[in-house]
Design a protein around this motif. Structure first.
Motif, PDB file in Angstrom:
ATOM      1  N   GLU A 144      53.638  28.309  37.320  1.00 13.48           N
ATOM      2  CA  GLU A 144      52.525  29.237  37.570  1.00 13.48           C
ATOM      3  C   GLU A 144      52.391  30.178  36.382  1.00 13.48           C
ATOM      4  N   ASP A 174      44.941  31.710  38.207  1.00 13.02           N
ATOM      5  CA  ASP A 174      46.252  31.512  38.794  1.00 13.02           C
ATOM      6  C   ASP A 174      46.046  30.957  40.197  1.00 13.02           C
ATOM      7  N   SER A 175      46.771  29.901  40.527  1.00 16.63           N
ATOM      8  CA  SER A 175      46.553  29.262  41.834  1.00 16.63           C
ATOM      9  C   SER A 175      46.850  30.217  42.999  1.00 16.63           C
ATOM     10  N   HIS A 176      47.626  31.282  42.704  1.00 16.19           N
ATOM     11  CA  HIS A 176      47.961  32.208  43.788  1.00 16.19           C
ATOM     12  C   HIS A 176      46.893  33.258  44.031  1.00 16.19           C
TER      13      HIS A 176
END
Ligand code: GDP
Ligand code: MG
Length: 293
Positions: free
Chosen positions: A147, A203-205
């Motif tokens: 990440e 960011d995937s989060h």
């Protein structure tokens, strides 16, 4: 002739001791002696032959068991390392004075030792006085780096250590053998010199792009990636200990940074004469970029 050393740094569990052991095995395979010094007073297990061990000087349990000192594990570790700093002649005795020796120092994982406490800095200065060429090898577990935000956090930790120690650094993403194919591909963008592309990534989060905190955070990441890119501060190498080539490549980069092997080339007599006329010491070029003139 100088001697050579790698300070093996990185958070606890990042794979420092495993790295040292892989390097020793690789050294055996290519007939090169690589000695390891354990500098972690709390070390419980490592599977390399130890050349010298800080636990012979001081052990964490002794510091923690002391009835007057009342240390917990972290305070105890700092105490041990400060004791070590006051007794560096112990290390000097252990290292001996063989020319051309090559050492790895397997360091403790507490980051404050590199960033807030002077012990590592003093160790570096002392090793330099003893004619060592040193580089830092900073390991970060690649599993945490797929990440973008965690990668940047890891990079900043590495960067603050590098600024404190003022030696060449090689940054390593370790444990690549544990990554899925997909994550390995993701990692490629970090080892690409063009870190800049990180700045423009989602960011995937960050699931809600309208959230203003997240938007500020994205700006921060972008700004950090820009700084790192603009100053070419950090370049990452990956390490897959299950691949011999991966270890070979990494060792080559490290050796370049400490100029190991430069004195080993077989020289033509004419070259040697020229060298005597123009007596360039290795020290003059150390710390500068490698130039091939
Ligand atoms: N698969 C794999 N496991 C690793 C690697 N490096 C470290 N480990 C494991 O990660 C854990 C911590 O490693 P260690 O070398 O003790 O980390 P240190 O605290 O930085 O010295 C141990 O269980 C190791 O077996 C690696 O490259 N590949
Ligand atoms: Mg260890």
């Amino acid at each position: 002739m100088p001697r050579y050393a790698q300070l093996v740094l990185g958070p606890a569990g990042s794979g420092k001791s495993t790295y040292c052991s892989s390097m020793v095995k690789h050294g055996e395979a290519i007939r090169r002696t690589i000695n390891v010094v354990n500098l972690d007073p709390a070390a419980e297990h490592f599977d390399y032959p130890v050349f010298a061990d800080i636990r012979e000087l001081i052990e964490l349990d002794d510091a923690m068991d002391d009835k007057e000192l009342h240390f917990g594990p972290n305070g105890g570790l700092i105490f041990c390392m400060e004791y070590f700093e006051r007794n560096l002649e112990w290390l000097q005795g252990q290292l001996g004075d063989e020319e051309d020796d090559y050492f790895l120092f397997d360091c403790p994982g507490q980051i404050e030792l590199y960033t807030h406490v002077p012990v590592m800095r003093r160790l570096v200065e002392q090793l330099q006085n003893w004619n060592f060429h040193i580089c830092g090898v900073f390991l970060i577990d690649s599993q945490f780096c797929v990440e973008q935000s965690k990668f940047l956090a890891g990079m900043l930790t590495a960067l603050s250590s590098m600024i404190q120690l003022e030696i060449p650094f090689i940054h390593v993403l370790s444990k690549v053998d544990l990554l899925s194919k997909k994550d390995k591909r993701k990692l490629q963008k970090y080892t690409d010199p063009d870190v800049y592309q990180l700045a423009n990534e989602e960011d995937s989060h960050q699931t809600n792009p309208k959230n203003s905190f997240l938007s500020k955070y994205r700006h921060l990441n972008k700004a950090l990636a820009n700084v790192i890119y603009d100053y070419s501060l950090v370049k990452f190498y990956t390490l897959d200990i299950s691949e011999e080539d991966s270890i070979t490549d990494l060792l080559m980069q490290i050796d370049l940074s400490i100029q190991y092997g430069e004195d080993h080339d077989v020289k033509e007599p004419r070259e040697m004469d020229e060298e005597n006329e123009n007596d360039d010491g290795v020290h003059d070029v150390y710390n500068n970029d490698v130039d091939n003139d």
